[in-house]
Write a protein that holds these residues in place. Sequence first.
Motif, mmCIF file in Angstrom:
data_model
loop_
_atom_site.group_PDB
_atom_site.id
_atom_site.type_symbol
_atom_site.label_atom_id
_atom_site.label_comp_id
_atom_site.label_asym_id
_atom_site.label_seq_id
_atom_site.Cartn_x
_atom_site.Cartn_y
_atom_site.Cartn_z
ATOM 1 N N PRO A 72 38.802 38.929 28.881
ATOM 2 C CA PRO A 72 40.221 39.304 28.753
ATOM 3 C C PRO A 72 41.129 38.540 29.712
ATOM 4 O O PRO A 72 42.211 38.087 29.331
ATOM 5 C CB PRO A 72 40.203 40.812 29.072
ATOM 6 N N LEU A 73 40.681 38.394 30.950
ATOM 7 C CA LEU A 73 41.485 37.686 31.948
ATOM 8 C C LEU A 73 41.611 36.200 31.595
ATOM 9 O O LEU A 73 42.676 35.593 31.737
ATOM 10 C CB LEU A 73 40.875 37.855 33.342
ATOM 11 N N THR A 74 40.509 35.619 31.153
ATOM 12 C CA THR A 74 40.538 34.199 30.777
ATOM 13 C C THR A 74 41.531 33.948 29.644
ATOM 14 O O THR A 74 42.312 32.987 29.685
ATOM 15 C CB THR A 74 39.140 33.719 30.349
ATOM 16 N N ARG A 75 41.497 34.827 28.628
ATOM 17 C CA ARG A 75 42.452 34.657 27.516
ATOM 18 C C ARG A 75 43.893 34.791 28.009
ATOM 19 O O ARG A 75 44.775 34.044 27.585
ATOM 20 C CB ARG A 75 42.157 35.691 26.427
ATOM 21 N N ASP A 82 38.375 26.357 42.874
ATOM 22 C CA ASP A 82 37.670 27.416 43.596
ATOM 23 C C ASP A 82 36.809 28.245 42.657
ATOM 24 O O ASP A 82 35.768 28.786 43.065
ATOM 25 C CB ASP A 82 38.677 28.329 44.312
ATOM 26 N N VAL A 83 37.238 28.360 41.396
ATOM 27 C CA VAL A 83 36.499 29.172 40.442
ATOM 28 C C VAL A 83 36.884 28.756 39.033
ATOM 29 O O VAL A 83 38.003 28.264 38.804
ATOM 30 C CB VAL A 83 36.806 30.682 40.650
ATOM 31 N N VAL A 84 35.980 28.919 38.110
ATOM 32 C CA VAL A 84 36.244 28.703 36.688
ATOM 33 C C VAL A 84 35.962 30.012 35.980
ATOM 34 O O VAL A 84 34.835 30.523 36.043
ATOM 35 C CB VAL A 84 35.373 27.580 36.101
ATOM 36 N N ILE A 85 37.002 30.576 35.362
ATOM 37 C CA ILE A 85 36.820 31.808 34.599
ATOM 38 C C ILE A 85 36.682 31.437 33.123
ATOM 39 O O ILE A 85 37.313 30.491 32.644
ATOM 40 C CB ILE A 85 37.993 32.792 34.813
ATOM 41 N N THR A 86 35.846 32.196 32.408
ATOM 42 C CA THR A 86 35.535 31.799 31.031
ATOM 43 C C THR A 86 35.517 32.991 30.086
ATOM 44 O O THR A 86 35.299 34.134 30.488
ATOM 45 C CB THR A 86 34.151 31.113 30.957
ATOM 46 N N ASN A 87 35.804 32.673 28.854
ATOM 47 C CA ASN A 87 35.433 33.507 27.717
ATOM 48 C C ASN A 87 34.356 32.649 27.048
ATOM 49 O O ASN A 87 34.687 31.742 26.276
ATOM 50 C CB ASN A 87 36.640 33.722 26.806
ATOM 51 N N PRO A 88 33.119 32.837 27.355
ATOM 52 C CA PRO A 88 32.058 31.825 27.178
ATOM 53 C C PRO A 88 32.072 31.034 25.888
ATOM 54 O O PRO A 88 31.692 29.869 25.868
ATOM 55 C CB PRO A 88 30.776 32.654 27.321
ATOM 56 N N THR A 89 32.486 31.672 24.782
ATOM 57 C CA THR A 89 32.398 30.960 23.502
ATOM 58 C C THR A 89 33.694 30.269 23.099
ATOM 59 O O THR A 89 33.714 29.570 22.081
ATOM 60 C CB THR A 89 32.007 31.948 22.392
#
Length: 378
Positions: free
Chosen positions: A319-322, A266-273
């Motif tokens: 923060p959420l992705t980590r 449904d979604v992909v959350i990222t810490n882009p790097t």
Amino acid sequence: MAEENDNSQEKTEEATPRRLEKAREDGQTARSKELATMAVLLAGAGGMLMFGASLGASLEAIMYDSFVIERSAIFDMRHMSVQLIESSKEAAWALSPILVLLLIAAVFGSIGIGGLMISGKAIAPKLNRMDPMKGLGRMFSMRSLIELVKAIAKVGLVLTIAILILNLRTEDLLAIAEEPVVPAMEHVLWTIAWSFFLLSCATIIIAMIDVPFQIYDHQKKLRMTKQEVKDEYKDTEGKPEVKGKIRQLQREMAQRRMMQDVPSADVVITNPTHYAVALKYDQKAMAAPIVVAKGADEIAFKIMEIARENKVEVMRTPPLTRAVYHNTDIGGEIPDGLYMAIAQVLAYVFQLRQFRKGRGPKPGMPDFPIPSDLRRDV
């Protein structure tokens, strides 16, 4: 040179389970002849004491029928053959309880240590046993010396107990001469049976010494050098480079399966790097959102690429992705402490889709609450 070093190593390591299993397949296991002898002798002596009276009565009847012949039977040519068959049947029937006891004792005495084992390799002919020089080596080996000492000790122990029994029974045996014939015969038989039983008990002492020795000797024969243990481990577990290649292939297969699940997210959350986590939630089938894929660095970029190709929303929430990345497993549910944050993410994605369809205002990016114990700075 390396081979010589291997051969010179002492066998200090206990046998591995694989070595023990192979030894059993080859018919090698701990066996005690003294235990089998003890079981047979005690069973025979016990059988004589239990069934001696009925056996004596049967033998008496057989002797009476065999030697007391009626006048009419003297001229019957078939009488002797019939009498022989009947006497044999009665003798076999009388002896059968003792023979059954001896059979049971022989079987259980043989498998008392080492257990039941059937192996054709143990009885297969081996040409090296026909070598005269090796035969002489076995005759004058330490094992032969130990067997000789054991035999002398056994004879000495049995002889000592026999002398003690004779000393204790001397007066009883002399008194038999003053008894009538029939009671005297019964007395002699009971005396012999009990004396035989006491002599058989001497084998208990011998077996108690021999059984631990045979177990120790068998374990000593199967001991291995450290190099043998290492070689067996390599053969069993595989060489390190092969195992590494297998693990690499397993990781690649797991990644391919994981990437195949990204389009269903449904979604992909990222810490882009650094990180990317693909989440999915089916209200009807799931109790909580699950992680269908996650990865770092190159894998993270691949997850984002596949998500964009399949029009899966990609959100930048470092923060959420980590927190999700470090506190979840692929295929597992998110922790309780992150329910509220992920619920806000899913609500935001739903509102964003509605906005793109012209059915509502553009949503603002919420502030995702993350418990302190689930936070990760890197």
